[in-house]
Motif scaffolding. Structure first.
Motif, short mmCIF file in Angstrom:
data_model
loop_
_atom_site.label_atom_id
_atom_site.label_comp_id
_atom_site.label_asym_id
_atom_site.label_seq_id
_atom_site.Cartn_x
_atom_site.Cartn_y
_atom_site.Cartn_z
N LEU A 176 5.96 8.63 2.14
CA LEU A 176 5.82 10.06 1.86
C LEU A 176 6.03 10.40 0.38
N ARG A 177 6.29 9.38 -0.41
CA ARG A 177 6.55 9.63 -1.82
C ARG A 177 5.24 9.56 -2.60
N THR A 178 4.95 10.57 -3.39
CA THR A 178 3.74 10.61 -4.20
C THR A 178 4.12 10.64 -5.67
N GLY A 179 3.10 10.48 -6.51
CA GLY A 179 3.34 10.49 -7.95
C GLY A 179 3.21 9.09 -8.51
N THR A 180 4.19 8.65 -9.28
CA THR A 180 4.12 7.34 -9.92
C THR A 180 4.34 6.24 -8.90
N ARG A 181 3.85 5.06 -9.25
CA ARG A 181 3.99 3.89 -8.37
C ARG A 181 5.45 3.50 -8.24
N VAL A 182 5.85 3.16 -7.02
CA VAL A 182 7.23 2.76 -6.73
C VAL A 182 7.31 1.24 -6.76
N GLY A 236 0.81 -1.21 0.00
CA GLY A 236 0.00 0.00 0.00
C GLY A 236 0.84 1.26 0.00
N ALA A 237 2.02 1.20 0.62
CA ALA A 237 2.89 2.37 0.67
C ALA A 237 3.53 2.68 -0.68
N LEU A 238 3.53 1.70 -1.59
CA LEU A 238 4.17 1.88 -2.89
C LEU A 238 3.33 2.69 -3.87
N VAL A 239 2.00 2.74 -3.64
CA VAL A 239 1.13 3.40 -4.60
C VAL A 239 0.60 4.71 -4.02
N LEU A 245 -4.01 0.23 -6.58
CA LEU A 245 -3.84 -0.74 -5.49
C LEU A 245 -4.14 -2.17 -5.93
N ASN A 246 -5.23 -2.37 -6.70
CA ASN A 246 -5.62 -3.73 -7.08
C ASN A 246 -4.51 -4.45 -7.83
N SER A 247 -3.90 -3.76 -8.79
CA SER A 247 -2.82 -4.39 -9.54
C SER A 247 -1.59 -4.61 -8.66
N THR A 259 -2.51 -11.57 -3.56
CA THR A 259 -3.78 -12.29 -3.71
C THR A 259 -3.55 -13.67 -4.29
N VAL A 260 -2.70 -13.76 -5.31
CA VAL A 260 -2.39 -15.05 -5.93
C VAL A 260 -1.71 -15.98 -4.92
N LEU A 261 -0.78 -15.42 -4.13
CA LEU A 261 -0.09 -16.23 -3.12
C LEU A 261 -1.06 -16.75 -2.06
#
Length: 395
Positions: free
Chosen positions: A379-385, A285-288, A294-296, A302-304
């Motif tokens: 704290l990083r916003t913008g593109t997904r990390v 969740g912190a990456l997006v 979030l779903n992707s 989810t698969v695991l």
């Protein structure tokens, strides 16, 4: 104003999550609905199971000394209770069989001739009991006519041995373990998603920036996991207790003590399994920065989790196979497979202890990775990390 201590900060965040989410209408309605489904399902299952074999009603016409008692004794021994009813005439017996008032009827004629009546045939089990009982009755009568007491004749001694003895109450223990595993997966998918969504919501709304002004990132992470984890645990305990009480009340569970012990073992693995996944969900969740991503992002988790669930459902058919045996040592699959192996007795104390230690080690490793990702990405916003980028970033 000084910053709160680590324990105070974590509990403050956890209490906030508990109060906020436990009072939501969806949580209350879902928990109540699941408890109601368990109770109604137990009642229906108990009613459909019948509560034991049905009694066969057999009519007896004519003089057949000892046959009635022999039929009832043989039926009891075979697990098919038989109620023998005396019928005054053959025609009455035929009418009762045709109207299904009787399951079968025996007409005793002269010279040891018997007729077995059935509406559309006689059940094979019942027919076998009737034939054996008639033979035994006729033999006893013949011996008595020649002055031989049947009780004085030698009898064979038969000892039954099991090549693969069944384990006492194994089926009920497996049900408890399997239901617990399914509840674990439900908690992971719902609770884990709640953790990830909560992280994204705080990140998107910039609330996290306000929170981090007074608490450290790791305190915020653990408070959120602890709060949502306690909610999930309480829900599982409520559902599990409802299932145990409903099962005992309807007679589906006859081993209350063993079932409670099995449920306690399931709870231990529940805590470890949920902790492992919840930590990873929080890091994801912190990456997006947007809910749409979030779903992707959580798809691999989810698969695991589905793979873990399917390993338990399908692995129960081959617990002694090499593949399932090896898989039960590997976290997080051990969280589902080990309770089932404990229920069937296909494990020992050493494996249980080692797999618990391995699962704890996996949780610690997940904690270390997630902490690095969370602190560097929250704290990083913008593109997904990406995970690789988050791990390689400097603080």
């Amino acid at each position: 104003m000084s910053a709160p201590s680590a324990s105070s900060a974590i509990w403050l965040i956890a209490r906030r999550e508990i109060v906020t989410r436990a009072k939501t209408r969806s949580f209350v309605i879902t928990t109540g609905a699941l408890m109601l489904i368990i109770i109604v399902g137990s009642i229906i299952w108990s009613a459909l199971s019948g509560g034991g074999p049905s009694t066969e009603r057999v009519g007896l016409v004519g003089d057949a000394p000892g046959l009635s008692a022999t039929l009832e004794a043989s039926g009891k021994a075979a697990g098919t209770p038989i109620d023998v009813v005396t019928v005054p005439s053959e025609q009455q017996a035929r009418d009762d069989v045709s109207s299904e008032d009787l399951d079968a009827a025996i007409v005793a004629g002269p010279s040891d001739q018997f007729v077995l009546l059935g509406k559309s045939g006689v059940d094979d089990t019942l027919a076998g009991i009737v034939h054996a009982s008639i033979d035994q009755s006729v033999l006893a009568a013949g011996l008595a006519e020649h002055g031989v007491d049947p009780a004085s004749l030698p009898r064979a001694t038969i000892r039954t041995e099991e090549t693969s003895p069944t384990k006492p109450d194994e089926g009920q223990r497996i049900v408890v373990a399997l239901v617990g595993s399914i509840l674990l997966m439900m908690a992971i998918m719902t609770g884990g998603a709640m953790v990830a969504v909560g992280v994204v919501e705080e990140k998107t709304s910039r609330i996290v920036e306000i929170l981090l002004a007074t608490v450290k990132p790791l305190h915020l992470l653990w408070g959120k996991i602890l709060g949502i984890g306690l909610i999930a645990l309480v829900q599982v305990v409520l559902l599990g207790a409802t299932a145990l009480i409903a099962g005992a009340a309807t007679g589906l569970l006859t081993i209350a003590g063993t079932a409670i012990g099995m449920f306690a073992a399931v709870l231990v693995w529940f805590v470890l399994g949920f902790l492992f996944f919840a930590i990873l969900y929080a890091a994801t969740g912190a990456l997006v920065s947007r809910q749409e991503e979030l779903n992707s992002a959580i798809t691999p988790l989810t698969v695991l989790s589905l793979a873990v669930l399917y390993a338990g459902i399908f692995g129960i058919q081959a617990l002694d196979s090499t593949f399932i045996t090896v898989l039960s040592w590997i976290p997080p699959f051990s969280a589902v497979l080990m309770p089932i192996r404990i229920a069937t007795g296909d494990t020992d104390v050493v494996q249980v202890i080692v797999t618990v230690v391995l699962m704890i080690a996996a949780c610690l490793l997940a904690t270390w990775l997630s902490a690095r990702i969370y602190q560097r990405s929250i704290l990083r916003t913008g593109t997904r990390v990406s995970f690789r980028e988050a791990l390689s970033m400097t603080r």
